[in-house]
Each structure stands twice: as structure tokens, then as C-alpha cells.
Motif scaffolding. Structure first.
Motif, PDB file in Angstrom:
ATOM      1  N   SER A  98       2.097  16.501 -19.576  1.00  0.00           N
ATOM      2  CA  SER A  98       0.966  17.416 -19.705  1.00  0.00           C
ATOM      3  C   SER A  98       0.929  18.156 -21.034  1.00  0.00           C
ATOM      4  CB  SER A  98       1.006  18.448 -18.568  1.00  0.00           C
ATOM      5  OG  SER A  98       0.981  17.811 -17.312  1.00  0.00           O
ATOM      6  N   VAL A  99       2.064  18.696 -21.440  1.00  0.00           N
ATOM      7  CA  VAL A  99       2.080  19.623 -22.565  1.00  0.00           C
ATOM      8  C   VAL A  99       2.041  18.914 -23.910  1.00  0.00           C
ATOM      9  CG1 VAL A  99       3.372  21.471 -23.692  1.00  0.00           C
ATOM     10  CG2 VAL A  99       3.267  21.358 -21.203  1.00  0.00           C
ATOM     11  N   ASN A 100       3.017  18.062 -24.169  1.00  0.00           N
ATOM     12  CA  ASN A 100       3.107  17.440 -25.491  1.00  0.00           C
ATOM     13  C   ASN A 100       1.887  16.598 -25.855  1.00  0.00           C
ATOM     14  OD1 ASN A 100       5.575  18.671 -25.762  1.00  0.00           O
ATOM     15  ND2 ASN A 100       6.773  16.853 -25.285  1.00  0.00           N
ATOM     16  N   PRO A 101       1.376  15.741 -24.954  1.00  0.00           N
ATOM     17  CA  PRO A 101       0.199  14.949 -25.329  1.00  0.00           C
ATOM     18  C   PRO A 101      -1.031  15.803 -25.615  1.00  0.00           C
ATOM     19  CG  PRO A 101       1.283  13.988 -23.428  1.00  0.00           C
ATOM     20  CD  PRO A 101       1.894  15.344 -23.640  1.00  0.00           C
ATOM     21  N   ALA A 102      -1.152  16.933 -24.920  1.00  0.00           N
ATOM     22  CA  ALA A 102      -2.336  17.781 -25.088  1.00  0.00           C
ATOM     23  C   ALA A 102      -2.297  18.588 -26.384  1.00  0.00           C
ATOM     24  CB  ALA A 102      -2.479  18.727 -23.899  1.00  0.00           C
ATOM     25  N   ASP A 307      -1.941  21.030 -12.482  1.00  0.00           N
ATOM     26  CA  ASP A 307      -0.691  21.530 -13.052  1.00  0.00           C
ATOM     27  C   ASP A 307      -0.769  21.608 -14.568  1.00  0.00           C
ATOM     28  OD1 ASP A 307       2.182  22.226 -12.416  1.00  0.00           O
ATOM     29  OD2 ASP A 307       2.535  20.552 -13.784  1.00  0.00           O
ATOM     30  N   ALA A 308      -1.430  20.643 -15.191  1.00  0.00           N
ATOM     31  CA  ALA A 308      -1.535  20.628 -16.654  1.00  0.00           C
ATOM     32  C   ALA A 308      -2.227  21.874 -17.179  1.00  0.00           C
ATOM     33  CB  ALA A 308      -2.284  19.372 -17.099  1.00  0.00           C
ATOM     34  N   LYS A 309      -3.184  22.393 -16.428  1.00  0.00           N
ATOM     35  CA  LYS A 309      -3.916  23.590 -16.871  1.00  0.00           C
ATOM     36  C   LYS A 309      -2.969  24.772 -17.043  1.00  0.00           C
ATOM     37  CE  LYS A 309      -8.092  22.088 -14.431  1.00  0.00           C
ATOM     38  NZ  LYS A 309      -9.020  22.372 -13.302  1.00  0.00           N
ATOM     39  N   PHE A 310      -2.024  24.924 -16.106  1.00  0.00           N
ATOM     40  CA  PHE A 310      -1.061  26.032 -16.185  1.00  0.00           C
ATOM     41  C   PHE A 310      -0.190  25.913 -17.428  1.00  0.00           C
ATOM     42  CE2 PHE A 310       3.394  27.229 -15.500  1.00  0.00           C
ATOM     43  CZ  PHE A 310       3.259  28.602 -15.364  1.00  0.00           C
ATOM     44  N   TRP A 311       0.398  24.704 -17.628  1.00  0.00           N
ATOM     45  CA  TRP A 311       1.339  24.539 -18.729  1.00  0.00           C
ATOM     46  C   TRP A 311       0.656  24.652 -20.089  1.00  0.00           C
ATOM     47  CZ3 TRP A 311       6.277  24.848 -17.512  1.00  0.00           C
ATOM     48  CH2 TRP A 311       6.697  24.487 -16.225  1.00  0.00           C
ATOM     49  N   VAL A 312      -0.504  24.043 -20.229  1.00  0.00           N
ATOM     50  CA  VAL A 312      -1.207  24.079 -21.511  1.00  0.00           C
ATOM     51  C   VAL A 312      -1.650  25.501 -21.834  1.00  0.00           C
ATOM     52  CG1 VAL A 312      -3.240  23.272 -22.761  1.00  0.00           C
ATOM     53  CG2 VAL A 312      -1.905  21.668 -21.382  1.00  0.00           C
ATOM     54  N   LYS A 313      -2.130  26.224 -20.832  1.00  0.00           N
ATOM     55  CA  LYS A 313      -2.523  27.621 -21.043  1.00  0.00           C
ATOM     56  C   LYS A 313      -1.321  28.457 -21.465  1.00  0.00           C
ATOM     57  CE  LYS A 313      -4.589  31.613 -18.694  1.00  0.00           C
ATOM     58  NZ  LYS A 313      -5.141  32.121 -17.406  1.00  0.00           N
ATOM     59  N   LEU A 314      -0.186  28.223 -20.831  1.00  0.00           N
ATOM     60  CA  LEU A 314       1.032  28.967 -21.178  1.00  0.00           C
ATOM     61  C   LEU A 314       1.417  28.730 -22.627  1.00  0.00           C
ATOM     62  CD1 LEU A 314       3.635  30.553 -20.699  1.00  0.00           C
ATOM     63  CD2 LEU A 314       4.620  28.493 -19.661  1.00  0.00           C
ATOM     64  N   VAL A 315       1.415  27.474 -23.048  1.00  0.00           N
ATOM     65  CA  VAL A 315       1.796  27.146 -24.425  1.00  0.00           C
ATOM     66  C   VAL A 315       0.853  27.806 -25.420  1.00  0.00           C
ATOM     67  CG1 VAL A 315       1.975  25.265 -26.099  1.00  0.00           C
ATOM     68  CG2 VAL A 315       2.938  25.002 -23.827  1.00  0.00           C
ATOM     69  N   LYS A 316      -0.433  27.745 -25.156  1.00  0.00           N
ATOM     70  CA  LYS A 316      -1.404  28.332 -26.069  1.00  0.00           C
ATOM     71  C   LYS A 316      -1.268  29.852 -26.126  1.00  0.00           C
ATOM     72  CE  LYS A 316      -4.871  24.666 -25.853  1.00  0.00           C
ATOM     73  NZ  LYS A 316      -6.244  24.285 -25.457  1.00  0.00           N
ATOM     74  N   ASN A 317      -1.158  30.488 -24.964  1.00  0.00           N
ATOM     75  CA  ASN A 317      -1.060  31.944 -24.931  1.00  0.00           C
ATOM     76  C   ASN A 317       0.226  32.469 -25.548  1.00  0.00           C
ATOM     77  OD1 ASN A 317      -3.524  32.038 -23.660  1.00  0.00           O
ATOM     78  ND2 ASN A 317      -2.699  32.391 -21.608  1.00  0.00           N
ATOM     79  N   ALA A 318       1.306  31.702 -25.366  1.00  0.00           N
ATOM     80  CA  ALA A 318       2.606  32.142 -25.885  1.00  0.00           C
ATOM     81  C   ALA A 318       2.818  31.723 -27.334  1.00  0.00           C
ATOM     82  CB  ALA A 318       3.717  31.570 -25.011  1.00  0.00           C
ATOM     83  N   GLY A 319       1.915  30.924 -27.874  1.00  0.00           N
ATOM     84  CA  GLY A 319       2.052  30.498 -29.252  1.00  0.00           C
ATOM     85  C   GLY A 319       3.220  29.582 -29.501  1.00  0.00           C
ATOM     86  N   VAL A 320       3.588  28.771 -28.482  1.00  0.00           N
ATOM     87  CA  VAL A 320       4.726  27.866 -28.625  1.00  0.00           C
ATOM     88  C   VAL A 320       4.390  26.768 -29.632  1.00  0.00           C
ATOM     89  CG1 VAL A 320       6.124  26.145 -27.409  1.00  0.00           C
ATOM     90  CG2 VAL A 320       5.585  28.317 -26.309  1.00  0.00           C
ATOM     91  N   LYS A 321       5.337  26.506 -30.522  1.00  0.00           N
ATOM     92  CA  LYS A 321       5.192  25.436 -31.505  1.00  0.00           C
ATOM     93  C   LYS A 321       6.001  24.232 -31.028  1.00  0.00           C
ATOM     94  CE  LYS A 321       2.797  28.114 -34.178  1.00  0.00           C
ATOM     95  NZ  LYS A 321       1.327  27.917 -34.269  1.00  0.00           N
ATOM     96  N   LEU A 322       5.353  23.081 -30.927  1.00  0.00           N
ATOM     97  CA  LEU A 322       6.004  21.901 -30.372  1.00  0.00           C
ATOM     98  C   LEU A 322       6.496  20.927 -31.423  1.00  0.00           C
ATOM     99  CD1 LEU A 322       3.594  21.116 -27.419  1.00  0.00           C
ATOM    100  CD2 LEU A 322       5.635  22.541 -27.433  1.00  0.00           C
ATOM    101  N   GLU A 323       6.084  21.090 -32.670  1.00  0.00           N
ATOM    102  CA  GLU A 323       6.490  20.121 -33.697  1.00  0.00           C
ATOM    103  C   GLU A 323       7.984  20.260 -33.974  1.00  0.00           C
ATOM    104  OE1 GLU A 323       2.249  20.741 -33.811  1.00  0.00           O
ATOM    105  OE2 GLU A 323       3.898  22.160 -34.006  1.00  0.00           O
TER     106      GLU A 323
END
Length: 323
Positions: A98-102, A307-323
Motif C-alpha cells: 500500500s505505502v511504497n507503491p503509492a 487499509d491503504a487509505k489509513f497507511w497513505v494518510k499516515l505517511v503524508k500527515n507525518a511527512g515520512v520520507k521513503l526514499e
């Protein structure tokens, strides 16, 4: 000549029919189970706990292949690009599905490149610290982190992993600053905390529990709001003083898009049989994980959409950097 032509056609037709009739039934050879983390972590433990039972149910051995890195996206990409014939199966968590591909445009696969089979397990995370830090509770952790912003290093199984996102939610809710140190698997992250190179971890139970039981890590809380029998003696977040925090993570099985429905059905039914074995349930429970099967592949797909909605929203709101 006409009779000869008819005879040739009949012979060729019978040979073709025989080839189809003799095609081996699936599965006719060992099945590769890809794990996106190094040996010793939660995904690896779940895979190994179920592999023998799944092999018996499938009628072929399950060969586990660890392809660690990039928050488990390396294994997911290998699976997505594999031949959709049922001989490559992926065990994965929300990070690679959910998270990385999005959110990571550098990846060479999307969630649509993988087809869901079933959810396998559900677990809390465990927040644990090196006893030498003197951090004995969630409140101790918050006080220490606020006193020295960025000084505490927390280890996880990689960027975008469930432990990383669990820590991101904690930081977002408490307003503390801590430094993320990602590793290629949960066991490597735990080793760094034990060695004192990092001070704490948001880890999976299979990685954390043995070290807690040995006194080498101190459990501060589980990531669910209430206590759980999966991690005895450790408070839930409400009891620990952070009732707004609540998170669980799961592992599930996936195959490359385009895998025939009959093969998906076969894997689903065999997995359900394997995961219901008392020996498998007991092995997972010992490591703080419980079986959580989906009723069907279609219902697992519907679960993933929400479920993807929760994780993607969390990453965006928390400013998580995935690179």
C-alpha cells in the motif's frame, strides 16, 4: 492424397490433445515464497512457521527466498515481474503493498501488479528500549525525547516498514523528535538496540520478544490501545498514557497479476488449511502473532482498499520520507 491429409490431421490432432491431457497439474514443482526482509524478522518467522504445513497442503515444497531491502519493495518488485504461473508467491505487509507503491515514484511496480490471496496474520508492534537507557515507560520516553530533541535513535526494519510508520504515528501524536535508523530487517534493528548503537525500537513481536524475555530489551508498550495476550506483561497505549495511539500490522500472501483464478483458488485453500494447523497457530502465538485469515481473496482485496487509505494518510500527515 486426400485420405493421407485427413489421416495426418487426425494424427496431429491426437498428438496435440495428448500434450494438453498430459500437461502436469499445478503444482508440479517447488514453489518460491519471497520474503522482503532479512532472516530473523517477523515476515521471515511467519513464512518459516507456515512453510512446512503449506507445502504439505500444496503437495510441493515451499522454498523461502529472502530478498531484503527498500522496505520490502525489492521482493515485491521481483514478485510483480515474475511469471504468473503460481510458482512465485510473496509474503508482504502494508509497506510494500500500500505505502511504497503509492508514494515512491522510483519503484518499478504498482499495487495493481500483485494479486491478493489472503491475509495471514495480525500483530501489534512493541516499543522496546535498551535497559541501559533508563527508559522504563512510554512517559519516560516522551520526557527524554523532549528534553533532548533528536538525540534518541530508534531502529526499524526499513524505510516505509510498519515499524517505521508506527514510530511516525508516535512522533506525530507526541510532538517529540527522534532519529530514524533503518535496517534491512527486524533482527538487524534489534541487534543495534542491544549493542547500544540505537536506543529503542518499534519492532515486531518475533524480533523483540525473545530479547525481552532474556532481559536484553525492556518492553514499554504494545501499539494497540489495550493490552494483548500476545505480548504478556506489557501495557497497551491507553494504559501507557497515550490513548489516542492505536496501530496493528498484518502479513498477507500475493501472486503476480495475471495468475489464473484456479491457481489462486488452490493457493488460498491450501493456505487456509495450513494456517489452521494447531502447530502453526502455536508457533505464531509464541512469537506474539495470531492467525487472521481472510474469508476469500475478494474480501482481502476489499480490505486492502480501505487499509491503504489509513497507511497513505499516515505517511503524508507525518511527512515520512521513503526514499
Amino acid at each position: 492424397m486426400k485420405k493421407l491429409g485427413i489421416l495426418s490431421a487426425l494424427v496431429l490432432g491426437s498428438l496435440s490433445f495428448g500434450a494438453v491431457a498430459q500437461a502436469p497439474a499445478y503444482p508440479s514443482r517447488p514453489i518460491r515464497l519471497l520474503v522482503g526482509f532479512a532472516p530473523g524478522g517477523a515476515a521471515d518467522y511467519v513464512a518459516r512457521a507456515m512453510s512446512d504445513a503449506l507445502g504439505k497442503a500444496m503437495g510441493q515444497p515451499i522454498v523461502i527466498e529472502n530478498r531484503a531491502g527498500a522496505g520490502s519493495s525489492i521482493a515485491a518488485e521481483v514478485a510483480a515481474k515474475s511469471v504468473p504461473d503460481g510458482y512465485t508467491v510473496l509474503i508482504a505487509s502494508p509497506s510494500s503493498i500500500s505505502v511504497n507503491p503509492a508514494l515512491n515514484t522510483k519503484l518499478h511496480y504498482t499495487a495493481r501488479d500483485l494479486m491478493p490471496i489472503t491475509k495471514l496474520t495480525s500483530s501489534p508492534l512493541v516499543i522496546a528500549a535498551n535497559p541501559a537507557t533508563g527508559i522504563n515507560s512510554i512517559q519516560d520516553l516522551i520526557v527524554r525525547a523532549k528534553k533532548a530533541p533528536g538525540a534518541l535513535n530508534y531502529a526499524t526494519s526499513g524505510n516505509g516498514s510498519a515499524p517505521h510508520l508506527g514510530a511516525a504515528l508516535f512522533i506525530q501524536l507526541t510532538g517529540v523528535q527522534m532519529t530514524h535508523i533503518p535496517f534491512r530487517g527486524g533482527s538487524l534493528a534489534i541487534q543495534s538496540v542491544i549493542a547500544g548503537d540505537t536506543q529503542l525500537t518499534f519492532g515486531t513481536p518475533p524480533s523483540v520478544l525473545p530479547m525481552m524475555q532474556a532481559g536484553r530489551l525492556r518492553g514499554l508498550a504494545v501499539s494497540t490501545r489495550e493490552r494483548t495476550a500476545l505480548v504478556p506483561g506489557v501495557p497497551g497505549m491507553a494504559e501507557a498514557g497515550l490513548p489516542e495511539y492505536g496501530i496493528e500490522f498484518w502479513y498477507g500472501l500475493f501472486v503476480p497479476a495475471g495468475t489464473p483464478p484456479a491457481i489462486i483458488k488452490k493457493i488460498f485453500e491450501a493456505t487456509a488449511t495450513a494456517m489452521q494447523q494447531p502447530s502453526v497457530k502455536a508457533a505464531l502465538a509464541r512469537e506474539g502473532t495470531e492467525v487472521a485469515l481472510s474469508p476469500s481473496p475478494e474480501q482481502f482485496a476489499a480490505f486492502l482498499n480501505e487499509d491503504a487509505k489509513f497507511w497513505v494518510k499516515l505517511v503524508k500527515n507525518a511527512g515520512v520520507k521513503l526514499e
